[in-house]
Design a protein around this motif. Structure first.
Motif, PDB file in Angstrom:
ATOM      1  N   GLY A   1      -8.888 -14.152   7.581  1.00 51.54           N
ATOM      2  CA  GLY A   1      -7.936 -13.879   8.634  1.00 51.54           C
ATOM      3  C   GLY A   1      -8.578 -13.005   9.694  1.00 51.54           C
ATOM      4  N   GLN A   2      -7.825 -12.728  10.744  1.00 51.99           N
ATOM      5  CA  GLN A   2      -8.372 -12.022  11.899  1.00 51.99           C
ATOM      6  C   GLN A   2      -8.407 -10.514  11.727  1.00 51.99           C
ATOM      7  OE1 GLN A   2      -5.323 -12.785  11.529  1.00 51.99           O
ATOM      8  NE2 GLN A   2      -4.016 -11.342  12.624  1.00 51.99           N
ATOM      9  N   GLY A   3      -7.760  -9.984  10.737  1.00 51.41           N
ATOM     10  CA  GLY A   3      -7.749  -8.547  10.515  1.00 51.41           C
ATOM     11  C   GLY A   3      -6.532  -7.880  11.119  1.00 51.41           C
ATOM     12  N   THR A   4      -6.072  -6.849  10.436  1.00 55.32           N
ATOM     13  CA  THR A   4      -4.957  -6.049  10.937  1.00 55.32           C
ATOM     14  C   THR A   4      -5.302  -4.584  10.711  1.00 55.32           C
ATOM     15  OG1 THR A   4      -2.550  -5.732  10.825  1.00 55.32           O
ATOM     16  CG2 THR A   4      -3.663  -6.224   8.743  1.00 55.32           C
ATOM     17  N   LEU A   5      -5.082  -3.768  11.729  1.00 56.35           N
ATOM     18  CA  LEU A   5      -5.523  -2.374  11.696  1.00 56.35           C
ATOM     19  C   LEU A   5      -4.503  -1.488  10.995  1.00 56.35           C
ATOM     20  CD1 LEU A   5      -7.484  -0.121  12.569  1.00 56.35           C
ATOM     21  CD2 LEU A   5      -6.237  -0.021  14.747  1.00 56.35           C
ATOM     22  N   VAL A   6      -4.987  -0.707  10.057  1.00 60.98           N
ATOM     23  CA  VAL A   6      -4.177   0.300   9.374  1.00 60.98           C
ATOM     24  C   VAL A   6      -4.759   1.665   9.708  1.00 60.98           C
ATOM     25  CG1 VAL A   6      -3.505   1.232   7.131  1.00 60.98           C
ATOM     26  CG2 VAL A   6      -3.487  -1.243   7.513  1.00 60.98           C
ATOM     27  N   THR A   7      -3.932   2.531  10.233  1.00 59.79           N
ATOM     28  CA  THR A   7      -4.361   3.885  10.587  1.00 59.79           C
ATOM     29  C   THR A   7      -3.480   4.877   9.849  1.00 59.79           C
ATOM     30  OG1 THR A   7      -5.038   3.143  12.786  1.00 59.79           O
ATOM     31  CG2 THR A   7      -4.788   5.510  12.456  1.00 59.79           C
ATOM     32  N   VAL A   8      -4.106   5.741   9.068  1.00 65.89           N
ATOM     33  CA  VAL A   8      -3.372   6.742   8.301  1.00 65.89           C
ATOM     34  C   VAL A   8      -3.742   8.110   8.835  1.00 65.89           C
ATOM     35  CG1 VAL A   8      -2.831   7.635   6.015  1.00 65.89           C
ATOM     36  CG2 VAL A   8      -3.474   5.228   6.296  1.00 65.89           C
ATOM     37  N   SER A   9      -2.758   8.825   9.329  1.00 66.52           N
ATOM     38  CA  SER A   9      -3.013  10.146   9.901  1.00 66.52           C
ATOM     39  C   SER A   9      -2.718  11.230   8.863  1.00 66.52           C
ATOM     40  CB  SER A   9      -2.157  10.361  11.140  1.00 66.52           C
ATOM     41  OG  SER A   9      -0.777  10.268  10.798  1.00 66.52           O
TER      42      SER A   9
ATOM     43  N   MET B   1       0.848  -1.185   0.000  1.00 63.73           N
ATOM     44  CA  MET B   1       0.000   0.000   0.000  1.00 63.73           C
ATOM     45  C   MET B   1       0.883   1.235   0.000  1.00 63.73           C
ATOM     46  SD  MET B   1      -2.943  -1.199   2.706  1.00 63.73           S
ATOM     47  CE  MET B   1      -1.837  -1.102   4.108  1.00 63.73           C
ATOM     48  N   ASP B   2       0.816   1.994  -1.059  1.00 68.80           N
ATOM     49  CA  ASP B   2       1.594   3.214  -1.210  1.00 68.80           C
ATOM     50  C   ASP B   2       0.669   4.426  -1.293  1.00 68.80           C
ATOM     51  OD1 ASP B   2       3.629   1.301  -3.450  1.00 68.80           O
ATOM     52  OD2 ASP B   2       4.064   1.774  -1.359  1.00 68.80           O
ATOM     53  N   SER B   3       1.245   5.591  -1.093  1.00 68.38           N
ATOM     54  CA  SER B   3       0.482   6.837  -1.157  1.00 68.38           C
ATOM     55  C   SER B   3      -0.789   6.747  -0.318  1.00 68.38           C
ATOM     56  CB  SER B   3       0.117   7.167  -2.608  1.00 68.38           C
ATOM     57  OG  SER B   3       1.275   7.264  -3.414  1.00 68.38           O
ATOM     58  N   LEU B   4      -0.626   6.283   0.883  1.00 73.32           N
ATOM     59  CA  LEU B   4      -1.778   6.067   1.754  1.00 73.32           C
ATOM     60  C   LEU B   4      -2.476   7.378   2.082  1.00 73.32           C
ATOM     61  CD1 LEU B   4      -0.286   3.265   3.954  1.00 73.32           C
ATOM     62  CD2 LEU B   4      -2.465   3.114   2.748  1.00 73.32           C
ATOM     63  N   LYS B   5      -3.788   7.268   2.234  1.00 71.93           N
ATOM     64  CA  LYS B   5      -4.640   8.412   2.541  1.00 71.93           C
ATOM     65  C   LYS B   5      -5.385   8.145   3.845  1.00 71.93           C
ATOM     66  CE  LYS B   5      -5.559   9.069  -2.404  1.00 71.93           C
ATOM     67  NZ  LYS B   5      -6.616   9.162  -3.440  1.00 71.93           N
ATOM     68  N   PRO B   6      -5.809   9.194   4.528  1.00 69.98           N
ATOM     69  CA  PRO B   6      -6.593   8.963   5.765  1.00 69.98           C
ATOM     70  C   PRO B   6      -7.823   8.082   5.526  1.00 69.98           C
ATOM     71  CG  PRO B   6      -5.864  11.229   5.660  1.00 69.98           C
ATOM     72  CD  PRO B   6      -5.491  10.610   4.339  1.00 69.98           C
ATOM     73  N   GLU B   7      -8.424   8.170   4.376  1.00 72.00           N
ATOM     74  CA  GLU B   7      -9.604   7.351   4.099  1.00 72.00           C
ATOM     75  C   GLU B   7      -9.278   5.873   3.890  1.00 72.00           C
ATOM     76  OE1 GLU B   7      -8.659  10.183   2.553  1.00 72.00           O
ATOM     77  OE2 GLU B   7      -9.120  10.100   0.384  1.00 72.00           O
ATOM     78  N   ASP B   8      -8.005   5.518   3.882  1.00 77.06           N
ATOM     79  CA  ASP B   8      -7.614   4.110   3.849  1.00 77.06           C
ATOM     80  C   ASP B   8      -7.621   3.488   5.243  1.00 77.06           C
ATOM     81  OD1 ASP B   8      -5.167   5.010   1.400  1.00 77.06           O
ATOM     82  OD2 ASP B   8      -7.085   4.011   1.035  1.00 77.06           O
ATOM     83  N   THR B   9      -7.840   4.289   6.248  1.00 78.22           N
ATOM     84  CA  THR B   9      -7.878   3.788   7.620  1.00 78.22           C
ATOM     85  C   THR B   9      -9.001   2.767   7.780  1.00 78.22           C
ATOM     86  OG1 THR B   9      -6.930   5.800   8.557  1.00 78.22           O
ATOM     87  CG2 THR B   9      -8.264   4.426  10.031  1.00 78.22           C
ATOM     88  N   ALA B  10      -8.641   1.569   8.241  1.00 71.44           N
ATOM     89  CA  ALA B  10      -9.610   0.486   8.377  1.00 71.44           C
ATOM     90  C   ALA B  10      -8.908  -0.736   8.957  1.00 71.44           C
ATOM     91  CB  ALA B  10     -10.218   0.122   7.026  1.00 71.44           C
ATOM     92  N   VAL B  11      -9.700  -1.706   9.327  1.00 72.92           N
ATOM     93  CA  VAL B  11      -9.168  -3.038   9.605  1.00 72.92           C
ATOM     94  C   VAL B  11      -9.147  -3.790   8.276  1.00 72.92           C
ATOM     95  CG1 VAL B  11      -9.500  -5.213  10.820  1.00 72.92           C
ATOM     96  CG2 VAL B  11     -10.056  -3.050  11.952  1.00 72.92           C
ATOM     97  N   TYR B  12      -7.997  -4.323   7.950  1.00 76.83           N
ATOM     98  CA  TYR B  12      -7.819  -5.036   6.684  1.00 76.83           C
ATOM     99  C   TYR B  12      -7.857  -6.539   6.945  1.00 76.83           C
ATOM    100  CZ  TYR B  12      -6.755  -0.784   4.154  1.00 76.83           C
ATOM    101  OH  TYR B  12      -6.848   0.455   3.553  1.00 76.83           O
ATOM    102  N   TYR B  13      -8.650  -7.219   6.136  1.00 80.96           N
ATOM    103  CA  TYR B  13      -8.824  -8.655   6.260  1.00 80.96           C
ATOM    104  C   TYR B  13      -8.354  -9.360   4.987  1.00 80.96           C
ATOM    105  CZ  TYR B  13     -12.058  -7.439  10.059  1.00 80.96           C
ATOM    106  OH  TYR B  13     -12.623  -6.952  11.210  1.00 80.96           O
ATOM    107  N   CYS B  14      -7.642 -10.468   5.165  1.00 84.76           N
ATOM    108  CA  CYS B  14      -7.347 -11.293   4.005  1.00 84.76           C
ATOM    109  C   CYS B  14      -8.380 -12.408   3.923  1.00 84.76           C
ATOM    110  CB  CYS B  14      -5.932 -11.862   4.056  1.00 84.76           C
ATOM    111  SG  CYS B  14      -5.537 -12.854   5.504  1.00 84.76           S
ATOM    112  N   ALA B  15      -8.648 -12.837   2.726  1.00 85.54           N
ATOM    113  CA  ALA B  15      -9.675 -13.834   2.486  1.00 85.54           C
ATOM    114  C   ALA B  15      -9.198 -14.814   1.422  1.00 85.54           C
ATOM    115  CB  ALA B  15     -10.965 -13.165   2.028  1.00 85.54           C
ATOM    116  N   ALA B  16      -9.833 -15.984   1.425  1.00 85.93           N
ATOM    117  CA  ALA B  16      -9.485 -17.001   0.433  1.00 85.93           C
ATOM    118  C   ALA B  16     -10.722 -17.821   0.099  1.00 85.93           C
ATOM    119  CB  ALA B  16      -8.371 -17.906   0.953  1.00 85.93           C
ATOM    120  N   ASP B  17     -10.772 -18.257  -1.133  1.00 80.96           N
ATOM    121  CA  ASP B  17     -11.868 -19.107  -1.564  1.00 80.96           C
ATOM    122  C   ASP B  17     -11.452 -19.871  -2.808  1.00 80.96           C
ATOM    123  OD1 ASP B  17     -14.982 -19.389  -0.903  1.00 80.96           O
ATOM    124  OD2 ASP B  17     -14.679 -19.555  -3.065  1.00 80.96           O
ATOM    125  N   GLN B  18     -11.930 -21.083  -2.928  1.00 79.83           N
ATOM    126  CA  GLN B  18     -11.586 -21.878  -4.114  1.00 79.83           C
ATOM    127  C   GLN B  18     -12.510 -21.596  -5.284  1.00 79.83           C
ATOM    128  OE1 GLN B  18     -10.361 -26.033  -3.907  1.00 79.83           O
ATOM    129  NE2 GLN B  18     -10.661 -25.975  -1.690  1.00 79.83           N
TER     130      GLN B  18
END
Length: 125
Positions: A116-124, A82-99
């Motif tokens: 997955g359980q989620g990982t928090l991204v905070t952009v100030s 994730m590059d050029s992050l913006k404040p509106e990118d702030t969220a919990v990010y989840y990875c997913a998989a499906d066949q």
């Protein structure tokens, strides 16, 4: 089958982060892998997806040109640069998989069986 996301954190606007998602319990080369995010008070939304042989990737319009999804099937890993992050990118990010998720359904989070359980991204700002 388990997914574990990592790499979230706090970053200033314009900065970068790389999320990782480790998979275990199956041969994940046969799975479509994706990233979704959920901001407080909002619905979970599609971010990016990568198909089995990395031959096709798709992105939400809001992240296109800034985020890059990739995978390493030998390691059962998927990444989200994730590059050029913006404040509106702030969220919990989840990875997913499906066949079995098909192209017309890749943006629908309910179509994915594993999360997955989620990982928090905070952009100030």
């Amino acid at each position: 089958v388990q997914l574990q996301a990592s790499g979230g954190g706090m970053v200033q606007a314009g900065g970068s982060l790389r999320l990782s998602c480790a998979a275990s319990g199956d041969t994940f080369s046969k799975y479509v892998r994706g990233w979704f995010r959920q901001a407080p008070g909002k619905e979970r939304e599609f971010v990016a997806v990568i198909f089995r042989n990395s031959d096709r990737t798709y992105y939400a319009n809001s992240v296109k040109g800034r985020f890059t999804i990739s995978r390493d099937n030998a390691k059962n890993m998927v990444y989200l640069q994730m590059d050029s992050l913006k404040p509106e990118d702030t969220a919990v990010y989840y990875c997913a998989a499906d066949q079995g998720v098909i192209l017309s359904s890749i943006t629908i989070w309910r179509q994915y069986d594993y999360w997955g359980q989620g990982t928090l991204v905070t952009v100030s700002s």
